[in-house]
Motif scaffolding. Structure first.
Motif, PDB file in Angstrom:
ATOM      1  N   ILE A  58       0.651  -1.370  -0.119  1.00 41.49           N
ATOM      2  CA  ILE A  58      -0.009  -0.039  -0.061  1.00 41.49           C
ATOM      3  C   ILE A  58       0.964   1.423  -0.062  1.00 41.49           C
ATOM      4  O   ILE A  58       0.398   2.511  -0.510  1.00 41.49           O
ATOM      5  N   ASN A  59       2.067   1.198   0.624  1.00 39.90           N
ATOM      6  CA  ASN A  59       2.772   2.338   0.529  1.00 39.90           C
ATOM      7  C   ASN A  59       3.867   2.536  -0.646  1.00 39.90           C
ATOM      8  O   ASN A  59       4.794   3.389  -0.821  1.00 39.90           O
ATOM      9  N   SER A  60       3.624   1.357  -1.722  1.00 39.94           N
ATOM     10  CA  SER A  60       4.683   1.571  -3.021  1.00 39.94           C
ATOM     11  C   SER A  60       3.853   1.527  -4.148  1.00 39.94           C
ATOM     12  O   SER A  60       4.420   1.627  -5.129  1.00 39.94           O
ATOM     13  N   LEU A  61       2.676   1.209  -4.017  1.00 41.96           N
ATOM     14  CA  LEU A  61       1.630   1.281  -5.136  1.00 41.96           C
ATOM     15  C   LEU A  61       0.484   2.454  -5.149  1.00 41.96           C
ATOM     16  O   LEU A  61       0.015   2.423  -3.897  1.00 41.96           O
ATOM     17  N   ASP A  62      -0.037   3.139  -5.955  1.00 44.29           N
ATOM     18  CA  ASP A  62      -0.896   3.974  -5.912  1.00 44.29           C
ATOM     19  C   ASP A  62      -2.319   3.150  -6.433  1.00 44.29           C
ATOM     20  O   ASP A  62      -2.454   2.975  -7.631  1.00 44.29           O
ATOM     21  N   PHE A  63      -3.012   2.606  -5.151  1.00 40.78           N
ATOM     22  CA  PHE A  63      -4.351   2.141  -5.647  1.00 40.78           C
ATOM     23  C   PHE A  63      -5.257   1.953  -4.306  1.00 40.78           C
ATOM     24  O   PHE A  63      -4.499   2.558  -3.231  1.00 40.78           O
ATOM     25  N   SER A  64      -6.571   1.868  -4.485  1.00 40.65           N
ATOM     26  CA  SER A  64      -7.415   2.040  -3.351  1.00 40.65           C
ATOM     27  C   SER A  64      -7.907   0.663  -3.041  1.00 40.65           C
ATOM     28  O   SER A  64      -8.223   0.322  -1.758  1.00 40.65           O
ATOM     29  N   ASN A  65      -8.245  -0.240  -3.972  1.00 43.17           N
ATOM     30  CA  ASN A  65      -8.981  -1.377  -3.726  1.00 43.17           C
ATOM     31  C   ASN A  65      -8.184  -2.678  -4.628  1.00 43.17           C
ATOM     32  O   ASN A  65      -7.916  -2.435  -5.877  1.00 43.17           O
ATOM     33  N   GLY A  66      -8.243  -3.808  -3.902  1.00 45.00           N
ATOM     34  CA  GLY A  66      -7.491  -5.003  -4.441  1.00 45.00           C
ATOM     35  C   GLY A  66      -7.160  -6.085  -3.707  1.00 45.00           C
ATOM     36  O   GLY A  66      -7.927  -6.151  -2.490  1.00 45.00           O
ATOM     37  N   LEU A  67      -6.666  -7.121  -4.260  1.00 47.57           N
ATOM     38  CA  LEU A  67      -6.523  -8.464  -3.491  1.00 47.57           C
ATOM     39  C   LEU A  67      -5.190  -8.517  -3.475  1.00 47.57           C
ATOM     40  O   LEU A  67      -4.488  -8.878  -4.646  1.00 47.57           O
ATOM     41  N   ILE A  68      -4.450  -8.613  -2.393  1.00 49.43           N
ATOM     42  CA  ILE A  68      -2.853  -8.736  -2.295  1.00 49.43           C
ATOM     43  C   ILE A  68      -2.685 -10.336  -2.198  1.00 49.43           C
ATOM     44  O   ILE A  68      -3.492 -10.906  -1.368  1.00 49.43           O
ATOM     45  N   MET A  69      -1.769 -10.640  -2.734  1.00 47.89           N
ATOM     46  CA  MET A  69      -1.540 -12.186  -2.578  1.00 47.89           C
ATOM     47  C   MET A  69      -0.013 -12.410  -2.581  1.00 47.89           C
ATOM     48  O   MET A  69       0.842 -11.817  -3.377  1.00 47.89           O
ATOM     49  N   ASP A  70       0.488 -13.055  -1.588  1.00 51.80           N
ATOM     50  CA  ASP A  70       2.180 -13.539  -1.496  1.00 51.80           C
ATOM     51  C   ASP A  70       2.306 -14.795  -1.352  1.00 51.80           C
ATOM     52  O   ASP A  70       1.825 -15.356  -0.312  1.00 51.80           O
ATOM     53  N   ILE A  71       2.781 -15.315  -2.264  1.00 53.37           N
ATOM     54  CA  ILE A  71       3.013 -16.883  -2.225  1.00 53.37           C
ATOM     55  C   ILE A  71       4.452 -17.232  -1.648  1.00 53.37           C
ATOM     56  O   ILE A  71       5.512 -16.897  -2.606  1.00 53.37           O
ATOM     57  N   GLY A  72       4.427 -17.537  -0.616  1.00 54.33           N
ATOM     58  CA  GLY A  72       5.887 -17.842  -0.012  1.00 54.33           C
ATOM     59  C   GLY A  72       6.116 -19.313  -0.100  1.00 54.33           C
ATOM     60  O   GLY A  72       5.537 -19.980  -0.844  1.00 54.33           O
ATOM     61  N   GLY A  73       7.269 -19.785   0.598  1.00 54.39           N
ATOM     62  CA  GLY A  73       7.587 -21.158   0.394  1.00 54.39           C
ATOM     63  C   GLY A  73       6.778 -22.250   0.956  1.00 54.39           C
ATOM     64  O   GLY A  73       6.500 -23.102   0.746  1.00 54.39           O
ATOM     65  N   GLY A  96       6.047   4.462  11.300  1.00 54.32           N
ATOM     66  CA  GLY A  96       5.210   3.746  12.371  1.00 54.32           C
ATOM     67  C   GLY A  96       4.235   2.943  11.460  1.00 54.32           C
ATOM     68  O   GLY A  96       4.404   2.221  10.594  1.00 54.32           O
ATOM     69  N   GLU A  97       2.835   3.210  11.960  1.00 59.09           N
ATOM     70  CA  GLU A  97       1.765   2.522  11.096  1.00 59.09           C
ATOM     71  C   GLU A  97       1.073   3.431  10.356  1.00 59.09           C
ATOM     72  O   GLU A  97      -0.099   3.073   9.828  1.00 59.09           O
ATOM     73  N   LYS A  98       1.455   4.816  10.018  1.00 62.64           N
ATOM     74  CA  LYS A  98       0.976   5.731   9.207  1.00 62.64           C
ATOM     75  C   LYS A  98       1.104   5.273   7.659  1.00 62.64           C
ATOM     76  O   LYS A  98       2.261   5.077   7.189  1.00 62.64           O
ATOM     77  N   VAL A  99       0.011   4.997   7.092  1.00 63.19           N
ATOM     78  CA  VAL A  99      -0.148   4.947   5.708  1.00 63.19           C
ATOM     79  C   VAL A  99       0.290   6.106   4.801  1.00 63.19           C
ATOM     80  O   VAL A  99      -0.440   7.105   4.982  1.00 63.19           O
ATOM     81  N   ILE A 100       0.919   5.863   3.730  1.00 65.55           N
ATOM     82  CA  ILE A 100       1.271   6.970   2.842  1.00 65.55           C
ATOM     83  C   ILE A 100       0.015   7.410   2.009  1.00 65.55           C
ATOM     84  O   ILE A 100      -0.575   6.421   1.341  1.00 65.55           O
ATOM     85  N   LYS A 101      -0.530   8.719   2.089  1.00 67.42           N
ATOM     86  CA  LYS A 101      -1.544   9.335   1.351  1.00 67.42           C
ATOM     87  C   LYS A 101      -1.242   9.337  -0.273  1.00 67.42           C
ATOM     88  O   LYS A 101      -2.052   8.767  -0.978  1.00 67.42           O
ATOM     89  N   ASP A 102      -0.123  10.082  -0.015  1.00 67.40           N
ATOM     90  CA  ASP A 102       0.228  10.537  -1.680  1.00 67.40           C
ATOM     91  C   ASP A 102       1.590   9.466  -1.946  1.00 67.40           C
ATOM     92  O   ASP A 102       2.858  10.245  -1.829  1.00 67.40           O
ATOM     93  N   VAL A 103       1.681   8.480  -2.598  1.00 69.86           N
ATOM     94  CA  VAL A 103       2.833   7.591  -2.824  1.00 69.86           C
ATOM     95  C   VAL A 103       3.782   8.143  -3.597  1.00 69.86           C
ATOM     96  O   VAL A 103       4.939   8.177  -3.613  1.00 69.86           O
TER      97      VAL A 103
END
Length: 499
Positions: free
Chosen positions: A122-137, A304-311
């Motif tokens: 969320i702090n490195s892409l400019d989007f508002s709605n989506g589904l994140i998937m992280d496929i680990g080992g 901290g826990e502050k989300v970047i508003k304008d990436v």
């Protein structure tokens, strides 16, 4: 200046990211190291980590620690995920690491791992709605993002290693195995009740498997940019790639352009998870994120826990601070450019909003001068196309680079340039006009002291009248603008006049 090392002890690989943090929390990555340890593989029947793999993990941690110590004072943040999380000999492993390396490993819960994935994305892409998937080992994290907020999240206990092992996919997958695997995955996804509410959202993928899918795509179509972050693919392309690879044996996989050889034995298992989820959720496209768990930890350290508003704004300012660019000049040029863009809409007739492109070009137009003033526009172009800028699509990034180029070189031939295949004729039209606007804005701050505080534009017949508001005399700025008058007239059909 301080240094931080983030160590991610995953089930498949271990990574160290070293960052340098300056005043006001600007940062840059100064080193990154990866070691394929596969800590989650060959676990014993009673769930213990394999002794040989533990030994390799500890040796890798020792190497990582020495790299951190080479920088002098360096705070180290080691975290472990699913393999260590579920190991029955977890305490033994942590104790050995503590006693031999004096390193405290934080074992993340599934919820914490999902949170850091979310925070990195969320702090490195400019989007508002989506589904994140992280496929680990050994696990797969799914995070539903709504209005930039983490609405739901879950960590599923399967990933590239254990899926490949459970369905014997290291050598080859056949149609019967594919059916069994797909049936298993559908059962798992149906257990996540909230997935029914995230249909038709973009799927944002994190991790090596997703990056490899993107790289295969880029190699297949001869994509001109070697950048994974924010690379986007339609779901049909993703599924076509999957169908073209899924029945290949291990030797054939190794020959697939873009597929890492060290990942080839576990790639199909992980890719199956992504393909099945895209079908289950009807995701229209896949977006590759270069930010994930490690970046989430870094942003927490910084913010901290502050989300970047304008990436984009934060990303541009981070580069300005890192390169020691004149911040006041950069921001003033952008303010003037934005004002000109707005006032000249009846003249430039650009459809849509191209302000992000203009903003990037305006604020970073001095970046090439940090290498050398002479031919700085060429340095600008190279640096912009290779900077880790967040908040822009690949096309917008390239358009910003060309805007910077045309603001200096009016006769620059876009049609004979390396990234022209990404552009439409309308894009070229936009770039040309943004380049002129940027050039005028630069002219208005030629003294680099904010002398011109405001510019008012008035269109009258075949002339554009400019009224300058200033702190002092304006002869220098007017002379600079007049030197560009002929090209302005050629493009816009108006002559420039000062009131």
């Amino acid at each position: 200046m301080k240094h931080v090392g983030v160590i991610d002890i995953g089930s498949n690989s271990m990574r160290l990211v070293l960052i340098e943090i300056g005043k006001k929390n600007y940062f840059r990555i100064i080193d990154e190291v990866k070691e394929t340890v596969r800590l989650g593989m060959d676990m014993t029947i009673d769930g213990k980590l394999n002794p040989q793999r533990m030994e390799k993990a500890i040796s890798t941690l020792a190497s990582f620690k020495s790299l951190c110590e080479g920088l002098g004072a360096c705070n180290i943040f080691p975290v472990a995920t699913e393999a260590v999380r579920r190991a029955s000999n977890q305490k033994e492993f942590l104790h050995i690491v503590k006693s031999t390396l004096n390193m405290e490993i934080r074992v993340l819960t599934g919820a914490e791992e999902a949170y850091y994935d979310y925070f990195g994305v969320i702090n490195s892409l400019d989007f508002s709605n989506g589904l994140i998937m992280d496929i680990g080992g050994s696990s797969t994290e799914l995070i539903w993002v709504k209005d930039k907020t983490k609405k739901e999240a879950i960590s599923l206990p399967f990933g590239a290693l254990n899926i490949s092992d459970q369905f014997n996919l290291a050598e080859k997958m056949d149609s019967n195995t594919e059916k069994d695997l797909n049936k298993y995955l559908m059962v798992q996804f149906k257990k996540v009740t909230w997935l029914e509410e995230v249909k038709n959202l973009p799927l944002i993928g994190v991790g090596g498997t997703i990056r490899n899918i993107g790289k295969i795509s880029r190699k297949t179509i001869n994509y001109p940019i070697d950048r994974s972050h924010n690379y986007q693919m339609d779901s049909s392309e993703v599924l076509n790639i999957y169908d073209s690879i899924k029945y290949k044996n291990s030797e054939q996989r190794r020959k697939v352009k873009g597929l890492s050889k060290e990942r080839s034995d576990i790639f199909i298992g992980a890719f199956s998870v992504a393909a099945a989820l895209m079908k289950f959720c009807d995701n229209p496209r896949l977006i590759v994120s270069g930010g994930g768990l490690r970046e989430g930890l870094i942003y927490e350290i910084l913010r901290g826990e502050k989300v970047i508003k304008d990436v984009l704004e934060v990303s541009l300012n981070n580069i300005i601070k890192t390169l020691n660019i004149d911040k006041d000049h950069a921001h003033h040029v952008w303010e003037l450019a934005e004002s000109l863009y707005t006032q000249l809409k009846p003249l430039h007739k650009i459809n849509g909003n191209s302000c992000k492109i203009l903003k990037t070009a305006a604020m970073l137009n001095d970046c090439g001068k940090t290498i050398n003033f002479y031919n700085y526009h060429k340095h600008n172009f190279y640096m912009l196309t290779n900077f880790p800028i967040n908040g822009l699509s690949h096309k917008e990034l390239i358009m910003a680079a060309y805007t910077m180029m045309l603001s200096v070189k009016e006769n620059f031939d876009i049609d004979n340039s390396p990234y022209v295949t990404l552009l439409t004729e309308e894009d070229k039209y936009v770039i040309q006009r943004l380049g002129i606007i940027l050039r005028l804005a630069e002219c208005f701050d030629r003294k680099r002291n904010g002398n011109i505080t405001k510019v008012e534009c008035k269109l009258k017949s075949d002339q554009l009248f400019l009224r300058l508001f200033s702190k002092g005399t304006t002869e220098t700025e007017q002379k600079e603008v007049e030197s560009r008058g002929a090209y302005f007239t050629k493009v816009f059909g108006k002559t420039l006049q000062f009131e």
